[in-house]
Design an enzyme around this catalytic site. Structure first.
Site, PDB file in Angstrom:
ATOM      1  N   HIS A 159       0.814  -1.214   0.000  1.00  0.00           N
ATOM      2  CA  HIS A 159       0.000   0.000   0.000  1.00  0.00           C
ATOM      3  C   HIS A 159       0.851   1.271   0.000  1.00  0.00           C
ATOM      4  O   HIS A 159       0.348   2.353  -0.286  1.00  0.00           O
ATOM      5  CB  HIS A 159      -1.006   0.001   1.169  1.00  0.00           C
ATOM      6  CG  HIS A 159      -0.438   0.269   2.525  1.00  0.00           C
ATOM      7  ND1 HIS A 159      -0.205  -0.727   3.450  1.00  0.00           N
ATOM      8  CD2 HIS A 159      -0.089   1.430   3.135  1.00  0.00           C
ATOM      9  CE1 HIS A 159       0.263  -0.187   4.563  1.00  0.00           C
ATOM     10  NE2 HIS A 159       0.348   1.115   4.393  1.00  0.00           N
ATOM     11  N   SER A 197       4.649   2.558   7.789  1.00  0.00           N
ATOM     12  CA  SER A 197       4.311   1.437   6.916  1.00  0.00           C
ATOM     13  C   SER A 197       5.517   0.934   6.136  1.00  0.00           C
ATOM     14  O   SER A 197       6.210   1.708   5.475  1.00  0.00           O
ATOM     15  CB  SER A 197       3.215   1.846   5.936  1.00  0.00           C
ATOM     16  OG  SER A 197       2.019   2.116   6.611  1.00  0.00           O
ATOM     17  N   ASP A 232       0.244  -7.664   1.495  1.00  0.00           N
ATOM     18  CA  ASP A 232       0.652  -6.261   1.640  1.00  0.00           C
ATOM     19  C   ASP A 232       2.165  -6.093   1.651  1.00  0.00           C
ATOM     20  O   ASP A 232       2.730  -5.403   2.493  1.00  0.00           O
ATOM     21  CB  ASP A 232       0.050  -5.652   2.910  1.00  0.00           C
ATOM     22  CG  ASP A 232       0.132  -4.120   2.902  1.00  0.00           C
ATOM     23  OD1 ASP A 232       0.185  -3.542   1.814  1.00  0.00           O
ATOM     24  OD2 ASP A 232       0.159  -3.520   3.998  1.00  0.00           O
TER      25      ASP A 232
END
Length: 403
Positions: free
Chosen positions: A46, A146, A72
């Site tokens: 992402h 992230s 992911d």
């Protein structure tokens, strides 16, 4: 797990006033870390999703993105004039409660734009609904974290920061959940790398080693961690600056039951059924529809499918494709063994196990340091453990495992 690109509902808008030089401003940012010496970095899918251009701060524009949206994860490559220092993946299993450190670039537009570290613990060995592709961690997760590494006190990789418990889910269940965050297991990331023909370095603590202090750990790991910048179309850039937030995990009902694939591996477990002359997709679908199936091994050369009701390890086999249920991931050992059929290594035998099976032969060898290989003879249910490796020769009816 549902498509992560649909789960990015936790983005935090920062600095909503457009800059005069908005065409050169990134629309989001995250974290990546070196996994090979020649320029490959790992991050979250992402973080790079929808980017017109991906840049690694201080290193240039990234190329050749490889994306695994199901887990992911993403791999990107940067031009590197000098060798990078990859973070080693830990061989030993994750332990509940152990100390961990997360490294990343959270809130770089509000706080300093330097790398930051947070400390915490492993809170659980699985994610939502016992999804063992993930570990639950207490290290605080902010937008920009992230894709950053989660390491143990020896600096070995345990996971990749990926998600936080969504406010939407908390509102739906009527509970104010605090500091519930998740990381993709390093073993899942390792399989992703292997699927892309990339090899991660691995390591384990030396018997006499002491856990590193946080400051020492920071000095060791931070040179391998980089800020990842996502550039979009000008009309998108003009609206707002966004830092890539951890993906918000969806409600438990959306947890995926798809098998985790591992090309080039054989799943070691108890076979209860074999299908002949089938495709891999047919093999996979049969397992998915069978309540007792937990793993498969598909032999590409003979088009044979082996259904297994458990799996304990993966062993290298160039003619095989393994797949296993996500619920089994925590206990699966990704071994350094290579499997061969119709091959033996004469000599070096130090132990014979009668009335054995392949699984017992394998697990015994992997638990004994002196064992360098084993030969299993199915017709005799006999296992031979070897302390040295001789010259291989063809031998019908022999299954060879080599460390």
């Amino acid at each position: 797990m549902a498509n992560w690109s649909r789960a990015l509902c936790a983005f935090i808008l920062v600095c909503g006033v457009a800059s005069n030089s908005w065409a050169d401003d990134p629309v989001s940012s995250g974290t990546g870390f070196a996994v090979t010496a020649d320029g490959w970095l790992m991050t979250n899918a992402h973080v790079v999703h929808g980017c017109e251009r991906v840049e690694v701060k201080g290193k240039g524009v990234a190329a050749d993105p490889r994306v695994d949206e199901t887990n992911d994860l993403a791999l990107i490559r940067i031009p590197s004039a000098e060798s990078l220092t990859p973070i080693a993946f830990r061989k030993a299993p994750v332990r509940l409660g152990e100390d961990i450190v997360a490294i990343g670039y959270p809130l770089a537009d509000i706080l300093s734009d330097s790398v930051k570290i947070t400390t915490g613990n492993v809170n659980a060995l699985a994610g939502l609904r016992n999804d063992t592709r993930y570990i639950q961690i207490s290290t605080p997760i902010q937008p920009g974290n992230s894709g950053g590494p989660v390491v143990d006190r020896d600096g070995l990789l345990l996971g990749i920061t990926t998600a936080t418990f969504s406010k939407k889910t908390a509102d739906e269940i009527g509970i104010t959940a605090q500091n519930i965050n998740f990381a993709v297991r390093a073993s899942v990331a390792d399989l992703f790398m292997q699927s892309q023909s990339l090899t991660a370095s691995s390591g384990q603590r030396a018997p006499d080693a002491q856990p590193m202090a946080t400051a020492d750990l920071s000095e060791k790991i931070t040179p391998s961690v980089f800020q990842v910048l996502c550039y979009g179309k000008p009309e998108v850039q003009a609206s707002a600056k966004v830092e890539s937030a951890p993906a918000s995990l969806p409600t438990p009902a959306h947890v995926s039951t798809e098998l985790v694939n591992a090309r080039g591996y054989d799943a070691i477990g108890f076979d209860y059924r074999m299908l002949k002359d089938v495709s891999y997709s047919e093999c996979n679908a049969t397992c998915a529809d069978d309540g007792q199936c937990r793993a498969i091994t598909y032999n590409t050369k003979h088009r044979a499918c082996f259904l297994k009701n458990n799996v304990v390890a993966l062993i290298r086999n160039s003619d095989a494709v393994a797949a296993y249920a996500p619920s089994m991931a925590a206990g699966v050992i990704v071994s350094d063994f290579t499997s061969y059929s119709g091959v033996d290594l004469p000599g070096g035998d130090y132990k014979r196990i009668r009335k054995s099976n392949y699984l017992e032969c394998f697990t015994t060898c992997i638990s004994e340091n002196q064992c360098k290989a084993f030969s299993y003879i199915p017709k005799k249910s006999e296992c031979w453990l070897k302390s040295s490796i001789g010259k291989p020769r063809a031998a019908n009816g022999v299954e060879l495992g080599l460390k």
